[in-house]
Structures are given as C-alpha cells and as structure tokens.
Design a protein around this motif. Structure first.
Motif, short mmCIF file in Angstrom:
data_model
loop_
_atom_site.label_atom_id
_atom_site.label_comp_id
_atom_site.label_asym_id
_atom_site.label_seq_id
_atom_site.Cartn_x
_atom_site.Cartn_y
_atom_site.Cartn_z
N ALA A 253 -8.68 0.12 -8.59
CA ALA A 253 -9.50 -0.66 -8.00
C ALA A 253 -9.86 -1.87 -8.37
N LEU B 167 -5.19 -1.01 -3.35
CA LEU B 167 -6.17 -0.12 -2.47
C LEU B 167 -5.17 1.41 -2.29
N PHE C 178 0.72 -1.04 -0.02
CA PHE C 178 -0.03 -0.01 -0.07
C PHE C 178 0.92 1.11 0.12
N ILE D 143 -5.85 3.36 -5.19
CA ILE D 143 -7.17 3.97 -5.02
C ILE D 143 -7.26 5.17 -4.01
N ALA D 144 -6.55 4.71 -2.87
CA ALA D 144 -6.81 5.84 -1.92
C ALA D 144 -6.02 7.23 -2.29
N ALA E 165 -7.61 -4.76 -7.58
CA ALA E 165 -7.67 -5.61 -6.34
C ALA E 165 -8.38 -6.75 -6.45
#
Length: 451
Positions: free
Chosen positions: A311, A203, A76, A206-207, A314
């Motif tokens: 996304a 993730l 991440f 995306i974040a 994932a």
C-alpha cells in the motif's frame, strides 16, 4: 506517380526539450507495417490525425489517459499478482509443500519474476516491429488460464510449471510493451504517467494478500485462487480493449539482442546496476510474512504486513512528480538507498509495530525504482529501438531477480535467521545505487543532473 514523404518519430522517452529525432523515409516505415497500407489506414490504426505531426506526444487527453488506465490494469494483474508471491510462499511452507525448504519454494516466485524479465526482450523487439495486439491477447489468455490451473496443483513441479513458468511467460509478454506504449502518449509528463500506471501493481499487491487472508479460511485455497482468476479475466479483458499504441512500427536493425548497445558505457553500467539491485530488492517482499510469524506475529496479521508494504508503494506517484523535476536517476538513487537501509534494518524488528514501520518505509521507497527504471533507457540510444533496449535491460536484471530470493533463503536457513540475509540484500541494493550514479556520470559527464 510516387511521391516521397517522410515521417518524423520523436524519442520514445524523455522530455520534449532534449529529445532525439530520427527522420525515416515514409516508404520504409510503411513497408514495416504493410506494403499495401495507405496513409489513412496508418493514421486510423495508430490513433493519429493525418494533419497532426505524429511525433508530438499529446501529454494528456482522454485517449492518452485511457492508455494509462489500461496500463494500470495490466500492472495490477501481472506485477500486482506476481509481487504478492509472499502469500503463496507462506501458504506453501505451512501447508501444500511442507517437506520443501523455503529456498526451494522461493524458486517458483523468483522464476516467474525472472521469466517476466527475460521475455521482455522478445516482447520489446516485437513491439518495435509492430507486433503488439495479438501477442498481448495471447499472453492475457495464458496468464488467466495458468491462474485457474494453480488451484488444481498438488505437487511442487506442477506449481513450478503453472505459477513459475506459465505466469512468468504471460507477464513477460505484456509487461514491457505496456511500459513502452506510455511513451507514445506522454513526453513532458512521462515520469508521472509511468508512476500512475505503476500504482496498479501497488493496488494489486494490496488486494490479493488481503483477499487471500479473508477468503482462504472461508472458501479454501483452491477457490480463493479461482476468484483471483475471475478478477484477472475482467481486468485483462478491459486492458485489451483500452490499450493502444500511437506511433507506427519501425523495422530496426540489430537482431533480438543488439550487442552494439553495450558500446554505450552508461547503458552497460546501468544494466549491471539493475542486476545487483535485483539481487536484494525482492528479499523483504518474499520473506516479510515468514519473518513476522517467526517473531510471534499472528499468521492472520502477517498477511496484512505485506499489504501495508505494498500500500505504501502506491505513493510512487510522488516519485514520478519528483523525477519530472530532478531526473529519474536522482529520484531512484535517493529512494532506493532508503530501500537498502530498511532492508538491513528489517531483521532487527522485534515486534508488530516495528515491522509495520519497516513495511511502510520499505514500500514507499521501493516503488520509485520499479516505476522509473525505463525512463533513462529511452535516452541511451535511438528512440525507435527503445523496446529492444528496455527488453535487454530487463533480461539482464532477471538474472538478479531469479537468484536473489533463493540466495537470501539459503543464507537464512544456514544462519537460522534473517540478519545475514538482510545484510546481503541491503548491501547489494546500496552498491547497485552507487553504480546507478556512475551510469549517470558516464551519460551526463557529471554526477548530479537531470537524466
């Protein structure tokens, strides 16, 4: 009185049924750790029970899944952040680096990715020798510090040093060992564990874009980057606490770059395949936001298109389950071929809906390769040298990673669009997949098989 003992160390990759086993004298293994260390200390340090054979991966349990969670946090923080480069590319083109061409700006992003791969060579070898905790902690500190420094940069050379070189160095030292340490804890479900840890990078991608989209208008670019720094401080801090190797280190021969590995034709072709795939693999992620704005998509929504692609990646957990059934290379070949086709189709998207479809399919297929590439490497040589082999592979493909996006940017600038860049990138990916199957043929003696 000295009693001879031996320590069995199973293959770091692959399933238990076909694993290679190397038997090393216990005194050699102990010397690689410390000449004064006791059996009990070895067990405590590496999380093994003295009465339990250390070569048997638990394939589950709280400790093993905590390691996977820690690996996901690292993915991440490192790959998730680096692969969100598209938001920085778009912002720099439109604001901070207005007078630089897209291909020049892209050198920052490609350099950080390339260094992440190049440093994996040294990091993998250090991991094999037992140097894990301190390099990992130091790299975490460098990564967080350079993120905060990005907020203070105003010139291209400053961004190149902090974001291109600094983040690349930090990521490179953390990335490879985290990939390898999972194989200490999983064997039969190794591909699944790798894919789950890889969800962390999805993730992250995306974040960070979504956060940038919402934070930049309200608090500005500089404070947005500082918020990212605080997030990375928390995630990498937790990862440093939870990550743990299980097997003791081994003093392997061959130096930092063991050229003898390239006597294995399958390994050589696998490295060439990775290099060619990387020439085109990151093009869509780098220029998706820019191409969206070029066809009339709002700048606000262009950020979300990149998040949609990430996304969808994932879902790479499905590729892990598939790889445990039919083999990692077969899974990568199928998924990465789809990635190549979608890359060719990407420039022909003329509206928002078509771009969303391209982003979703691309993200879903892209995730398999970046999650599963370490698995075949564990089966191409001695298990105790897996770290060095993975590091050599990642250093080799870094050449493709650093050259690919700038080449695509130069093609786009010269042709006035992304169609030619799409053909170049997609063609590279598909040709690389063909070589992937050649590597499998050289290793198994047949084109299709579980590898």
């Amino acid at each position: 009185m000295f009693v001879e003992k031996s320590l069995r160390i199973e293959a770091l990759q692959g399933n238990g049924s076909d694993a290679l086993v190397t038997i090393l004298p216990y005194d050699m293994t102990r010397a690689a750790v410390s000449p004064e260390i006791s059996d009990e200390q070895v067990s405590q340090e590496h999380g093994t029970n003295p009465d339990e054979a250390p070569d048997e991966a638990p394939d589950g349990g709280l400790r093993a899944w905590l390691v996977v969670f820690a690996a996901a946090l690292v993915m991440f923080s490192t790959l998730g952040f680096i692969l969100s480069w598209g938001i920085f590319q778009a912002y720099y083109e439109e604001n901070l680096l207005l007078h630089y061409s897209p291909s020049t700006i892209a050198w920052i992003g490609s350099t950080q990715y390339a260094l992440a791969c190049f440093l994996s060579l040294a990091a993998g070898r250090m991991f094999d020798l037992g140097h894990f905790r301190m390099p990992f902690f130091a790299a975490s500190c460098v990564f967080v510090a350079c993120t905060f420094l990005i907020a203070e940069c105003t010139q291209f050379w400053q961004l190149f040093l902090t974001q291109g070189i600094g983040l690349g160095l930090g990521c490179g030292i953390m990335w490879n060992p985290v990939v390898i340490v999972i194989s200490h804890w999983f064997s039969k479900r190794h591909n699944l564990a790798l894919s789950i840890s890889g969800v962390g990078s999805a993730l992250g991608t995306i974040a960070f874009p979504v956060a940038a989209q919402n934070l930049i208008p309200s608090i500005g670019f500089r404070w947005t980057v500082r918020v990212f720094g605080f997030i990375l401080m928390a995630t990498l801090g937790a990862a440093n606490i939870l990550i743990k190797r299980r097997l003791p280190p081994v003093d392997v021969r061959g130096g930092l770059f063991n050229l003898k590995e390239f006597r294995n034709k399958a390994f050589t072709v696998y490295c060439i395949s990775g290099f060619i795939i990387l020439l085109g693999l990151d093009t869509v992620l780098t220029y998706l936001s820019v191409s969206a704005v070029a066809i009339g998509v709002s700048k606000d929504f262009s950020f979300y298109i990149l998040a949609i692609a990430n996304a969808a990646s994932a879902l790479r957990v499905l590729s892990g389950l598939m790889a445990d059934k039919i083999g990692a290379i077969n899974t990568m070949a199928i998924s990465t071929t789809i990635t190549g086709i979608v890359t060719i189709a990407w420039p022909f998207a003329k509206n928002e809906s078509q771009l969303i479809a391209i982003a979703a399919i691309y993200g879903f297929s892209f995730g398999a390769y970046v999650s599963l590439y370490p698995t075949p490497l564990g089966k191409m040589g001695q298990p105790e040298d897996t770290g060095g082999r993975v590091g050599m592979f990642m250093s080799f493909i870094a050449l493709g990673g650093v050259a690919g996006p700038p080449i695509s940017g130069a093609i786009s600038t010269a042709t006035g669009g992304f169609i030619a860049a799409g053909y170049y990138s997609g063609g590279s990916i598909i040709f690389g997949v063909a070589l992937l199957l050649v590597a499998q043929y050289l290793h198994l003696g047949r084109l299709w098989g579980k590898f």
